[in-house]
Design a protein around this motif. Structure first.
Motif, PDB file in Angstrom:
ATOM      1  N   GLY A  50       1.785   6.326  14.816  1.00  0.00           N
ATOM      2  CA  GLY A  50       1.779   7.441  13.871  1.00  0.00           C
ATOM      3  C   GLY A  50       1.663   6.986  12.432  1.00  0.00           C
ATOM      4  N   HIS A  51       1.870   5.689  12.186  1.00  0.00           N
ATOM      5  CA  HIS A  51       1.731   5.154  10.835  1.00  0.00           C
ATOM      6  C   HIS A  51       0.270   5.230  10.369  1.00  0.00           C
ATOM      7  CE1 HIS A  51       2.294   2.415   7.396  1.00  0.00           C
ATOM      8  NE2 HIS A  51       1.195   1.800   7.807  1.00  0.00           N
ATOM      9  N   ARG A  52       0.060   5.651   9.137  1.00  0.00           N
ATOM     10  CA  ARG A  52      -1.285   5.678   8.563  1.00  0.00           C
ATOM     11  C   ARG A  52      -1.507   4.397   7.768  1.00  0.00           C
ATOM     12  NH1 ARG A  52      -3.971   7.534   3.859  1.00  0.00           N
ATOM     13  NH2 ARG A  52      -2.027   8.237   2.897  1.00  0.00           N
ATOM     14  N   PHE A  53      -2.406   3.563   8.263  1.00  0.00           N
ATOM     15  CA  PHE A  53      -2.657   2.271   7.617  1.00  0.00           C
ATOM     16  C   PHE A  53      -3.476   2.479   6.354  1.00  0.00           C
ATOM     17  CE2 PHE A  53      -1.363   1.106  11.802  1.00  0.00           C
ATOM     18  CZ  PHE A  53      -0.760  -0.131  11.660  1.00  0.00           C
ATOM     19  N   ARG A  54      -3.036   1.873   5.266  1.00  0.00           N
ATOM     20  CA  ARG A  54      -3.647   2.068   3.953  1.00  0.00           C
ATOM     21  C   ARG A  54      -4.528   0.896   3.525  1.00  0.00           C
ATOM     22  NH1 ARG A  54      -1.061   6.148   0.927  1.00  0.00           N
ATOM     23  NH2 ARG A  54       0.756   7.062   1.972  1.00  0.00           N
ATOM     24  N   LEU A  55      -4.135  -0.322   3.853  1.00  0.00           N
ATOM     25  CA  LEU A  55      -4.873  -1.491   3.356  1.00  0.00           C
ATOM     26  C   LEU A  55      -5.542  -2.292   4.462  1.00  0.00           C
ATOM     27  CD1 LEU A  55      -2.627  -3.026   0.525  1.00  0.00           C
ATOM     28  CD2 LEU A  55      -4.522  -1.418   0.344  1.00  0.00           C
ATOM     29  N   VAL A  56      -4.946  -2.343   5.630  1.00  0.00           N
ATOM     30  CA  VAL A  56      -5.407  -3.253   6.684  1.00  0.00           C
ATOM     31  C   VAL A  56      -6.474  -2.590   7.553  1.00  0.00           C
ATOM     32  CG1 VAL A  56      -4.704  -4.572   8.708  1.00  0.00           C
ATOM     33  CG2 VAL A  56      -3.205  -4.470   6.704  1.00  0.00           C
ATOM     34  N   GLY A  79       0.803  -1.219   0.000  1.00  0.00           N
ATOM     35  CA  GLY A  79       0.000   0.000   0.000  1.00  0.00           C
ATOM     36  C   GLY A  79       0.832   1.262   0.000  1.00  0.00           C
ATOM     37  N   ARG A  80       2.010   1.201   0.615  1.00  0.00           N
ATOM     38  CA  ARG A  80       2.884   2.372   0.648  1.00  0.00           C
ATOM     39  C   ARG A  80       3.545   2.621  -0.702  1.00  0.00           C
ATOM     40  NH1 ARG A  80       8.681   2.315   3.668  1.00  0.00           N
ATOM     41  NH2 ARG A  80       9.063   0.975   1.863  1.00  0.00           N
ATOM     42  N   ASP A  81       3.908   1.543  -1.380  1.00  0.00           N
ATOM     43  CA  ASP A  81       4.710   1.669  -2.594  1.00  0.00           C
ATOM     44  C   ASP A  81       3.880   1.892  -3.856  1.00  0.00           C
ATOM     45  OD1 ASP A  81       6.916   1.289  -1.033  1.00  0.00           O
ATOM     46  OD2 ASP A  81       7.176  -0.826  -1.534  1.00  0.00           O
ATOM     47  N   ARG A  82       2.541   1.687  -3.779  1.00  0.00           N
ATOM     48  CA  ARG A  82       1.724   1.750  -4.996  1.00  0.00           C
ATOM     49  C   ARG A  82       0.395   2.438  -4.711  1.00  0.00           C
ATOM     50  NH1 ARG A  82       4.752  -2.391  -4.440  1.00  0.00           N
ATOM     51  NH2 ARG A  82       5.957  -3.256  -6.169  1.00  0.00           N
ATOM     52  N   ASP A  83      -0.093   3.143  -5.719  1.00  0.00           N
ATOM     53  CA  ASP A  83      -1.392   3.805  -5.578  1.00  0.00           C
ATOM     54  C   ASP A  83      -2.531   2.798  -5.633  1.00  0.00           C
ATOM     55  OD1 ASP A  83      -0.201   6.316  -5.396  1.00  0.00           O
ATOM     56  OD2 ASP A  83      -0.210   6.596  -7.571  1.00  0.00           O
ATOM     57  N   ALA A  84      -2.381   1.766  -6.467  1.00  0.00           N
ATOM     58  CA  ALA A  84      -3.391   0.717  -6.587  1.00  0.00           C
ATOM     59  C   ALA A  84      -2.828  -0.579  -6.027  1.00  0.00           C
ATOM     60  CB  ALA A  84      -3.791   0.535  -8.050  1.00  0.00           C
ATOM     61  N   ILE A  85      -3.720  -1.526  -5.710  1.00  0.00           N
ATOM     62  CA  ILE A  85      -3.277  -2.829  -5.198  1.00  0.00           C
ATOM     63  C   ILE A  85      -2.921  -3.694  -6.397  1.00  0.00           C
ATOM     64  CG2 ILE A  85      -3.867  -4.790  -3.760  1.00  0.00           C
ATOM     65  CD1 ILE A  85      -6.045  -3.065  -2.474  1.00  0.00           C
TER      66      ILE A  85
END
Length: 229
Positions: free
Chosen positions: A172-178, A152-158
């Motif tokens: 402080g990490h913003r979770f993108r997929l989980v 999720g960090r390295d790509r805009d789409a899955i």
């Protein structure tokens, strides 16, 4: 290992604290001569190596089993699917930090090791569908969380991907997929405790651990697990 038996290995690099990365060829004999790597708190060698492995493991390469996955049996997976839970898999070679405590007072100074991962196209497609349909993505194990968040960090789409996960998840990490995770109760001063604290909040995790200690839950590899959602 007998007197006339040997294993050949190529040293790829020498890192901090004398840790070496080595390569063993398929002809090295490691499968025949080696032993299942176990965490330091398991003192007895397993007579059946599959006892310390998930039922869905396929590829050799990890230095440890993803402990949250040890809770699942074929029957439990079938029961989940019967209730509409979709399962998807990644390949993840769990690395040294599974055993290594954080010794620094400032966790940002902790040198976390990389872990090789592969997300196949079918898993990327399943996660994309879940996102589009508003369904939750629940990761089994902190190492799986790290893999999904790396993608999720390295790509805009899955998308299907492979590489070395070097993401160190701290508060402080913003979770993108989980959206949630199933995880065991971990050792103190570990990067894994920091990860779950980043997800659920430090005070909530401390309260859960106090409850676990009071109720005499089992910790570590063959211990109890919690669902954080």
């Amino acid at each position: 290992m007998g007197e006339n038996e040997s294993v050949e290995a190529e040293v790829l690099s020498i890192g901090e604290e004398g840790i070496r990365r080595i390569r063993l060829s398929a002809e090295s004999g490691i499968d025949r001569l080696g032993e299942m790597p176990l965490p330091p708190y398991i003192h007895q060698r397993l007579s059946d190596p599959e006892r310390y492995q998930t039922v869905y493991s396929r590829q050799p390469g990890s230095v440890a089993a993803p402990t949250a996955g040890l809770h699942f049996t074929p029957g439990l997976l079938d029961a989940m699917r019967d209730k509409g839970v979709e399962t998807a898999f990644v390949t993840l070679h769990v690395g040294l930090d599974t055993f290594r405590p954080v010794s620094e007072d400032d966790p940002t100074e902790h040198a976390i090791h990389t872990e090789y991962y592969e997300m196949p196209e079918e898993t990327a497609a399943a996660l994309t569908r879940a996102r589009a349909e508003g369904r939750s993505i629940i990761a089994v194990g902190t190492t799986s969380v790290r893999t999904l968040e790396q993608v999720g960090r390295d790509r805009d789409a899955i998308e299907a991907a492979s590489g070395q996960a070097d993401l160190f998840i701290l508060p402080g990490h913003r979770f993108r997929l989980v959206d949630g995770m199933i995880t065991n109760f971990h050792l103190p001063r570990s990067s894994l405790v920091m990860l779950v604290s980043a997800f659920a909040g430090r005070e909530r995790i401390l309260a859960a651990y106090r409850e676990a200690i009071e109720e005499r839950y089992r910790f570590y590899s063959f211990g109890d697990a919690m669902l954080i959602w």
